[in-house]
Design an enzyme around this catalytic site. Structure first.
Site, PDB file in Angstrom:
ATOM      1  N   ARG A 215       4.753   6.310  12.144  1.00 27.46           N
ATOM      2  CA  ARG A 215       3.654   5.552  10.473  1.00 27.46           C
ATOM      3  C   ARG A 215       4.063   6.550   9.823  1.00 27.46           C
ATOM      4  O   ARG A 215       3.151   6.529   8.623  1.00 27.46           O
ATOM      5  CB  ARG A 215       2.309   4.778  11.246  1.00 27.46           C
TER       6      ARG A 215
ATOM      7  N   SER B  89      -2.502  -3.835   8.851  1.00 26.59           N
ATOM      8  CA  SER B  89      -3.588  -3.060   9.505  1.00 26.59           C
ATOM      9  C   SER B  89      -3.462  -1.941   8.777  1.00 26.59           C
ATOM     10  O   SER B  89      -3.097  -1.210   8.270  1.00 26.59           O
ATOM     11  CB  SER B  89      -2.952  -1.931  10.998  1.00 26.59           C
TER      12      SER B  89
ATOM     13  N   GLU C 245      -3.536   3.617   6.602  1.00 24.76           N
ATOM     14  CA  GLU C 245      -2.173   3.086   7.098  1.00 24.76           C
ATOM     15  C   GLU C 245      -1.268   2.881   5.243  1.00 24.76           C
ATOM     16  O   GLU C 245       0.289   3.289   5.128  1.00 24.76           O
ATOM     17  CB  GLU C 245      -1.934   2.429   7.775  1.00 24.76           C
TER      18      GLU C 245
HETATM   19  C1  LIG Z   1       0.472  -8.898   6.727  1.00 16.52           C
HETATM   20  C2  LIG Z   1       0.988  -7.668   7.719  1.00 16.52           C
HETATM   21  C3  LIG Z   1       1.155  -7.181   8.661  1.00 16.52           C
HETATM   22  C4  LIG Z   1       2.207  -6.457   8.757  1.00 16.52           C
HETATM   23  N1  LIG Z   1       2.731  -5.930   9.770  1.00 16.52           N
HETATM   24  C5  LIG Z   1       3.468  -4.408  10.267  1.00 16.52           C
HETATM   25  C6  LIG Z   1       3.761  -4.130  10.944  1.00 16.52           C
HETATM   26  O1  LIG Z   1       3.698  -4.428  12.132  1.00 16.52           O
HETATM   27  N2  LIG Z   1       4.219  -3.062  11.433  1.00 16.52           N
HETATM   28  C7  LIG Z   1       4.281  -1.948  10.381  1.00 16.52           C
HETATM   29  O2  LIG Z   1       5.043  -0.371  10.448  1.00 16.52           O
HETATM   30  N3  LIG Z   1       3.708  -2.310   9.067  1.00 16.52           N
HETATM   31  C8  LIG Z   1       3.620  -3.640   8.470  1.00 16.52           C
HETATM   32  N4  LIG Z   1       3.051  -4.217   7.307  1.00 16.52           N
HETATM   33  C9  LIG Z   1       3.119  -3.010   6.791  1.00 16.52           C
HETATM   34  C10 LIG Z   1       3.747  -3.696   5.998  1.00 16.52           C
HETATM   35  O3  LIG Z   1       4.757  -4.700   5.496  1.00 16.52           O
HETATM   36  C11 LIG Z   1       5.484  -1.985   5.812  1.00 16.52           C
HETATM   37  O4  LIG Z   1       4.855  -1.058   5.881  1.00 16.52           O
HETATM   38  C12 LIG Z   1       7.146  -3.277   5.279  1.00 16.52           C
HETATM   39  O5  LIG Z   1       7.502  -1.759   5.520  1.00 16.52           O
HETATM   40  C13 LIG Z   1       6.125  -2.125   3.746  1.00 16.52           C
HETATM   41  O6  LIG Z   1       7.851  -2.833   2.926  1.00 16.52           O
HETATM   42  P1  LIG Z   1       7.161  -2.867   1.626  1.00 16.52           P
HETATM   43  O7  LIG Z   1       8.474  -3.609   0.932  1.00 16.52           O
HETATM   44  O8  LIG Z   1       6.654  -4.402   0.996  1.00 16.52           O
HETATM   45  O9  LIG Z   1       6.809  -1.472   0.708  1.00 16.52           O
HETATM   46  P2  LIG Z   1       5.894  -1.649  -0.586  1.00 16.52           P
HETATM   47  O10 LIG Z   1       5.157  -1.782  -0.310  1.00 16.52           O
HETATM   48  O11 LIG Z   1       6.759  -2.520  -1.473  1.00 16.52           O
HETATM   49  O12 LIG Z   1       5.995  -0.016  -0.222  1.00 16.52           O
HETATM   50  C14 LIG Z   1       5.357   0.921   0.786  1.00 16.52           C
HETATM   51  C15 LIG Z   1       5.721   2.264  -0.011  1.00 16.52           C
HETATM   52  O13 LIG Z   1       6.845   2.802   0.282  1.00 16.52           O
HETATM   53  C16 LIG Z   1       7.969   2.848  -0.675  1.00 16.52           C
HETATM   54  N5  LIG Z   1       8.962   2.284  -0.580  1.00 16.52           N
HETATM   55  C17 LIG Z   1       9.699   0.663  -0.894  1.00 16.52           C
HETATM   56  N6  LIG Z   1      10.621   1.011  -0.337  1.00 16.52           N
HETATM   57  C18 LIG Z   1      11.243   1.957  -0.969  1.00 16.52           C
HETATM   58  C19 LIG Z   1      12.497   2.333  -0.661  1.00 16.52           C
HETATM   59  N7  LIG Z   1      13.680   1.754  -1.484  1.00 16.52           N
HETATM   60  N8  LIG Z   1      12.818   3.350  -1.303  1.00 16.52           N
HETATM   61  C20 LIG Z   1      11.921   4.871  -1.044  1.00 16.52           C
HETATM   62  N9  LIG Z   1      10.557   4.203  -0.569  1.00 16.52           N
HETATM   63  C21 LIG Z   1      10.362   2.560  -0.778  1.00 16.52           C
HETATM   64  C22 LIG Z   1       7.133   2.299  -1.759  1.00 16.52           C
HETATM   65  O14 LIG Z   1       7.211   3.250  -2.806  1.00 16.52           O
HETATM   66  C23 LIG Z   1       5.156   2.403  -1.694  1.00 16.52           C
HETATM   67  O15 LIG Z   1       5.068   3.994  -1.060  1.00 16.52           O
HETATM   68  C24 LIG Z   1       2.025  -5.067   7.981  1.00 16.52           C
HETATM   69  C25 LIG Z   1       1.995  -5.983   5.451  1.00 16.52           C
HETATM   70  C26 LIG Z   1       1.763  -6.498   6.229  1.00 16.52           C
HETATM   71  C27 LIG Z   1       0.605  -7.262   4.782  1.00 16.52           C
END
Ligand SMILES: Cc1cc2nc3c(=O)[nH]c(=O)nc-3n(C[C@H](O)[C@H](O)[C@H](O)COP(=O)(O)OP(=O)(O)OC[C@H]3O[C@@H](n4cnc5c(N)ncnc54)[C@H](O)[C@@H]3O)c2cc1C
Length: 385
Positions: free
Chosen positions: A193, A270, A377
């Site tokens: 993670r 999580s 996380e």
């Molecule tokens: C219901 C639910 C279930 C989930 N299940 C899982 C799971 O099973 N496994 C898991 O690992 N995670 C899980 N997550 C967490 C999340 O979905 C992941 O971490 C996902 O990859 C975040 O993507 P995002 O585009 O929404 O990132 P954001 O929330 O928009 O950003 C998260 C971080 O990444 C950075 N970021 C975003 N895009 C970029 C980019 N293009 N370049 C550089 N930095 C960037 C942002 O600046 C921030 O620091 C879950 C979340 C929810 C709400």
């Protein structure tokens, strides 16, 4: 859509799955990789704090006015090609973390298909597209919210697979040098993670390539609950479409697939990572579990060998520390999911302060009960636990 759009009157609460967060200085929606680099480059040069945003599904954002400009990454093109024989296989991408269950070099898919996706593409749309074409590799990661570009940021993982196992290359904009370049997974420092990109201003992911199995075989199924549902032995492969359907079913049962009608999914997934304790600390944790819950529970406590020690289950510890599903009460604006104790949820009217107070209560309660420190996380913006 113009390449770069300035969105009027933005609120992070409208852009995050926890539905919290105040008003940034501005929100720039970038439809191309070039718009992203131009925006981030100009803001960095001007010394303006930037929040790179994907789907907002891994963020805890403070309320009020935020001294930050949000750059939303929205480039979403997808293309497939055959891998050149000399291109690195997934085995080389695997960091070898204890729970990564990576495809070993001996198991690398020879040849294979490479899919390239824009960082702003919805992750699950990409998974669905690859599986729909009969390609294996991403199926266990079905239903994870957010964007393609964020998947390497915390090395997303679920059901025994981490993105590190299938990652081929990343195109990033290096914010230190101002270069737009392709890098191999080794440059990302991927582990459980996290990566060099998490909680850092190092680079913005512009495009990602994943290596897929054209023979229609899933990644090896290592997660016992999933293997049981599929009726395969752990380590066997299965039909990617069946794996996807099964994973989505399991995830929905835990409130882990976004659903506007299900407040249990209004979360950041999580909330705490599974804590890793040193091996010599384990007996103390077990004896504290024994004191509180008895020897039987202590013997049953999940504990797995992991890089740096022994990995415990955050959800198990939270529940045994007295925080049941739905804690603290059915009228609280922020409470634990009623399906999964590891998810902190906003029932609609919670503020960032409500969510943070609940996070502190759970973290402190687990520490007090078992002497184990839980670490959040998600990425925190303008606030901290
Ligand atoms: C219901 C639910 C279930 C989930 N299940 C899982 C799971 O099973 N496994 C898991 O690992 N995670 C899980 N997550 C967490 C999340 O979905 C992941 O971490 C996902 O990859 C975040 O993507 P995002 O585009 O929404 O990132 P954001 O929330 O928009 O950003 C998260 C971080 O990444 C950075 N970021 C975003 N895009 C970029 C980019 N293009 N370049 C550089 N930095 C960037 C942002 O600046 C921030 O620091 C879950 C979340 C929810 C709400």
């Amino acid at each position: 859509m113009a390449d770069l759009l300035v969105v009027p009157d933005p609120r992070l609460a409208d852009l995050t799955t926890l539905r919290i967060g105040g008003r940034p200085r501005a929100l720039l929606e970038c439809a191309t990789a070039e718009a992203v680099t131009a925006a981030v480059g100009a803001l960095d040069a001007a010394g303006v704090p930037v929040l790179v945003l994907g789907g907002g599904s891994n963020l805890v954002v403070a309320g009020g006015d935020l001294d930050v400009v949000v750059v939303a990454v929205r480039n979403s093109e997808v293309g497939y090609r055959e891998a050149d024989p000399g291109e690195a296989g997934p085995g080389q991408a695997n960091p070898g973390g204890a729970d990564s269950g990576g495809t070993g070099p001996g198991e690398s898919v020879s040849g294979g298909i490479i899919v390239r996706a824009g960082a702003g593409l919805n992750w699950d749309d990409l998974v669905a597209d690859t599986v729909g074409r009969g390609y294996g590799g991403l199926e266990c990661l079905s239903g994870i919210p957010g964007s393609v570009g964020a998947t390497p940021v915390q090395n997303v993982g679920a059901y025994g697979v981490e993105v590190a196992q299938v990652l081929h290359r990343v195109r990033w904009y290096d914010r230190g040098t101002g270069t737009d370049e392709w890098v191999l997974p080794a440059a990302l420092g991927l582990s459980y993670r996290t990566s060099v990109l998490k909680n850092s201003d190092r680079a913005v992911v512009l495009e990602v390539e994943f290596r897929l199995d054209p023979a229609g075989r899933s990644e090896p199924i290592r997660y016992a609950e999933l293997a049981g549902r599929l009726g395969v032995a752990p380590g066997e492969r299965a039909d990617p479409a069946l794996v996807r359907r099964t994973v989505l079913e399991l995830r929905r049962g835990k409130g882990m697939v976004l659903d506007d009608d299900d407040e249990d999914t209004w979360s950041a997934g999580s909330f705490f990572t599974n804590p890793v304790v040193r091996e010599d600390e384990l007996p103390t944790v077990r004896s504290r579990v024994t004191d509180r819950l008895g020897a039987e529970q202590a013997a049953q406590m999940p504990a797995f060998a992991a890089a740096g020690g022994v990995k415990l289950s955050a959800g198990w510890l939270i529940e045994r520390a007295g925080f049941g599903k739905g804690h603290p009460s059915s009228s609280s604006p922020a409470r634990l999911s009623t399906k999964h104790t590891l998810a902190l949820t906003n029932r609609g009217s919670a503020t960032a302060d409500d969510v943070i107070a609940l996070a502190r209560e759970v973290r402190d309660g687990v520490r007090e009960a078992f002497g184990v420190e839980l670490h959040p996380e998600p990425v925190w913006v303008g606030c901290s636990i």
